[in-house]
Scaffold this active site. Sequence first.
Site, PDB file in Angstrom:
ATOM      1  N   TYR A 159       0.858  -1.190   0.000  1.00 49.72           N
ATOM      2  CA  TYR A 159       0.000   0.000   0.000  1.00 49.72           C
ATOM      3  C   TYR A 159       0.888   1.232   0.000  1.00 49.72           C
ATOM      4  O   TYR A 159       1.803   1.338   0.813  1.00 49.72           O
ATOM      5  CB  TYR A 159      -0.928   0.020   1.228  1.00 49.72           C
ATOM      6  CG  TYR A 159      -2.364  -0.049   0.808  1.00 49.72           C
ATOM      7  CD1 TYR A 159      -2.937   0.979   0.070  1.00 49.72           C
ATOM      8  CD2 TYR A 159      -3.152  -1.164   1.092  1.00 49.72           C
ATOM      9  CE1 TYR A 159      -4.242   0.903  -0.376  1.00 49.72           C
ATOM     10  CE2 TYR A 159      -4.457  -1.243   0.658  1.00 49.72           C
ATOM     11  CZ  TYR A 159      -5.002  -0.209  -0.081  1.00 49.72           C
ATOM     12  OH  TYR A 159      -6.292  -0.279  -0.522  1.00 49.72           O
TER      13      TYR A 159
ATOM     14  N   GLU B 209      -0.377   4.813  -0.712  1.00 47.21           N
ATOM     15  CA  GLU B 209      -1.145   6.037  -1.007  1.00 47.21           C
ATOM     16  C   GLU B 209      -0.263   7.271  -0.856  1.00 47.21           C
ATOM     17  O   GLU B 209       0.572   7.346   0.053  1.00 47.21           O
ATOM     18  CB  GLU B 209      -2.335   6.139  -0.038  1.00 47.21           C
ATOM     19  CG  GLU B 209      -3.449   5.165  -0.396  1.00 47.21           C
ATOM     20  CD  GLU B 209      -4.572   5.168   0.622  1.00 47.21           C
ATOM     21  OE1 GLU B 209      -4.412   5.784   1.693  1.00 47.21           O
ATOM     22  OE2 GLU B 209      -5.604   4.534   0.351  1.00 47.21           O
TER      23      GLU B 209
ATOM     24  N   ASP C  67      -6.138  13.848 -25.130  1.00 44.57           N
ATOM     25  CA  ASP C  67      -6.133  12.427 -24.760  1.00 44.57           C
ATOM     26  C   ASP C  67      -5.390  11.714 -25.884  1.00 44.57           C
ATOM     27  O   ASP C  67      -5.951  11.449 -26.952  1.00 44.57           O
ATOM     28  CB  ASP C  67      -7.580  11.943 -24.631  1.00 44.57           C
ATOM     29  CG  ASP C  67      -7.666  10.446 -24.357  1.00 44.57           C
ATOM     30  OD1 ASP C  67      -6.635   9.763 -24.445  1.00 44.57           O
ATOM     31  OD2 ASP C  67      -8.780   9.966 -24.072  1.00 44.57           O
TER      32      ASP C  67
ATOM     33  N   THR D   3      -3.319   6.288 -22.090  1.00 49.69           N
ATOM     34  CA  THR D   3      -3.161   4.930 -21.590  1.00 49.69           C
ATOM     35  C   THR D   3      -1.704   4.540 -21.848  1.00 49.69           C
ATOM     36  O   THR D   3      -1.021   5.170 -22.657  1.00 49.69           O
ATOM     37  CB  THR D   3      -4.081   3.931 -22.333  1.00 49.69           C
ATOM     38  OG1 THR D   3      -3.857   4.071 -23.735  1.00 49.69           O
ATOM     39  CG2 THR D   3      -5.543   4.192 -22.025  1.00 49.69           C
TER      40      THR D   3
ATOM     41  N   LYS E  63      -1.410   0.924 -25.308  1.00 50.03           N
ATOM     42  CA  LYS E  63      -1.754   0.839 -26.739  1.00 50.03           C
ATOM     43  C   LYS E  63      -0.450   0.930 -27.551  1.00 50.03           C
ATOM     44  O   LYS E  63       0.407   0.079 -27.386  1.00 50.03           O
ATOM     45  CB  LYS E  63      -2.773   1.933 -27.075  1.00 50.03           C
ATOM     46  CG  LYS E  63      -4.093   1.743 -26.296  1.00 50.03           C
ATOM     47  CD  LYS E  63      -5.141   2.718 -26.737  1.00 50.03           C
ATOM     48  CE  LYS E  63      -6.491   2.430 -26.140  1.00 50.03           C
ATOM     49  NZ  LYS E  63      -6.698   2.976 -24.797  1.00 50.03           N
TER      50      LYS E  63
ATOM     51  N   ARG F 137      -1.272  -2.535 -18.939  1.00 47.20           N
ATOM     52  CA  ARG F 137      -2.595  -1.900 -18.928  1.00 47.20           C
ATOM     53  C   ARG F 137      -2.623  -0.844 -17.826  1.00 47.20           C
ATOM     54  O   ARG F 137      -2.368  -1.150 -16.658  1.00 47.20           O
ATOM     55  CB  ARG F 137      -3.640  -2.987 -18.670  1.00 47.20           C
ATOM     56  CG  ARG F 137      -5.075  -2.576 -18.779  1.00 47.20           C
ATOM     57  CD  ARG F 137      -5.930  -3.788 -19.081  1.00 47.20           C
ATOM     58  NE  ARG F 137      -5.544  -4.313 -20.385  1.00 47.20           N
ATOM     59  CZ  ARG F 137      -5.939  -3.801 -21.561  1.00 47.20           C
ATOM     60  NH1 ARG F 137      -6.765  -2.782 -21.597  1.00 47.20           N
ATOM     61  NH2 ARG F 137      -5.531  -4.325 -22.687  1.00 47.20           N
TER      62      ARG F 137
HETATM   63  C1  LIG Z   1      -8.754   7.840 -26.650  1.00 47.79           C
HETATM   64  C2  LIG Z   1      -9.013   6.922 -25.481  1.00 47.79           C
HETATM   65  N1  LIG Z   1      -9.081   7.442 -24.249  1.00 47.79           N
HETATM   66  C3  LIG Z   1      -9.326   6.687 -23.169  1.00 47.79           C
HETATM   67  C4  LIG Z   1      -9.505   5.333 -23.280  1.00 47.79           C
HETATM   68  C5  LIG Z   1      -9.858   4.535 -22.066  1.00 47.79           C
HETATM   69  O1  LIG Z   1      -8.859   3.713 -21.617  1.00 47.79           O
HETATM   70  P1  LIG Z   1      -9.195   2.511 -20.600  1.00 47.79           P
HETATM   71  O2  LIG Z   1      -9.851   1.447 -21.406  1.00 47.79           O
HETATM   72  O3  LIG Z   1      -7.855   2.151 -20.054  1.00 47.79           O
HETATM   73  O4  LIG Z   1     -10.110   3.058 -19.549  1.00 47.79           O
HETATM   74  C6  LIG Z   1      -9.431   4.723 -24.543  1.00 47.79           C
HETATM   75  C7  LIG Z   1      -9.608   3.278 -24.661  1.00 47.79           C
HETATM   76  O5  LIG Z   1      -9.804   2.681 -25.645  1.00 47.79           O
HETATM   77  C8  LIG Z   1      -9.185   5.550 -25.673  1.00 47.79           C
HETATM   78  O6  LIG Z   1      -9.150   5.044 -26.907  1.00 47.79           O
END
Ligand SMILES: Cc1ncc(COP(=O)(O)O)c(C=O)c1O
Length: 416
Positions: A51, A53, A197, A223, A226, A232
């Site tokens: 843990y 935090e 994002d 993320t 990918k 993950r």
């Molecule tokens: C552009 C984008 N943002 C956020 C996410 C969300 O990621 P997670 O599945 O890890 O929650 C994805 C997932 O496919 C994504 O393509």
Amino acid sequence: MEHLKKTDIEIFTGINSEIARQQNVIELIASENIVSRAVLEAMGTPLTNKYSEGMPFKRYYGGNDYIDYCEDLAVKRAKELFGAEHVNVQPHAGSQANMEAYFALLELKDKILGMALDHGGHLTHGSHVNFSGKFYTFSSYGVDKETEMIDLDNVREIAQKEQPRLILAGASAYPRSINFKAFKGIADDVGALFMVDMAHIAGLIAAKLHPDPVPYADVVTTTTHKTLRGPRGAMILCKEAHAKAIDKAVFPGMQGGPLDHVIAAKAVAFKEALEPSFAIYQKQVISNAQALAETLMDEGFRLVSGGTDNHLILVDLTNKNITGKEAEIALDVAGICCNKNMIPYDTRSPFNPSGIRLGTPAITTRGFREEDAKQVGEWISKVISDPSNETLKKQINRDVQELCSAHRIYAGLTPQ
Ligand SMILES: Cc1ncc(COP(=O)(O)O)c(C=O)c1O
């Protein structure tokens, strides 16, 4: 996995079968990849027991010397990789990273302008079934009907009309480069914050093969699993001015204890991404996507926007008289894994849309080159032209397995 085999044969069997599936299938899901053995090893460690935090060197629990060491390394490597002022590597997933970014920058119900889900955006970019659409007031931009690319004049028009507090760029199913500098200009003109994002394209950005959002955006989420080819999970990059708010939004705002084993694996993946071989890999990801795109177009497929600049392709199946769902199922039988996907201005439903999305990060990791991508395109064309031909799908499945065994992954990982 000898301990697991003794303790829980059912889960052991499930895991083993999934490893074998991954070994024998051509994985074209654009959001997936194949992590290295080193990343896998880091994830399967006793770091999961801890843990921790709080932030490195400022924890709410004792005994965190080595956890601090690993998380600090992950942060330093991520900063070096993306040239970011501040990084938080604790977000458990991309969706949570987006929640945390909104929570840090906005008040509930504030206005956000993001890309529409059915034009390539993500659920967390304002879908009404997602927290984002329930907690914030979203408006959306899409792609131009003719070019099927983002029309920045249209984004500017909507931004001027809606006066959002935040403009969001980034997508899940957009095959073209995004001009982050132009987005930043629009955000500045309307006095909005700018967030990106970059989940899908983070690996391409790290390799400098896609325009970089980091100099322009207040906050960038991604993320790590990918194109970036890590475990993950997710992370948030931001300007120093937002660092405190972001860290507070992650903990105690949205999360409890970080997943320390995953953070160690993120650090390993970032080290791999800093190697020159990573840029070579990302170049190949794009070349493979382009080879696949050209093959499909030669076979009479219509690609959304007429091609790709990145790792993914969106195929409109309307002229092939098959739906995305039917194509996904038929290709699955042939050993080719992809996902059904809405195309811009789709007249069909998300459960059975007009398109499929294909991506090359995973096949490139296992060593496929342009000629393999071309072969995959020809198989896809054959299956989609005759989707109920079981003999054909079986034959292609055998050929797929042969190609996969020439590019093995995780050799020796499936115990006998
Ligand atoms: C552009 C984008 N943002 C956020 C996410 C969300 O990621 P997670 O599945 O890890 O929650 C994805 C997932 O496919 C994504 O393509």
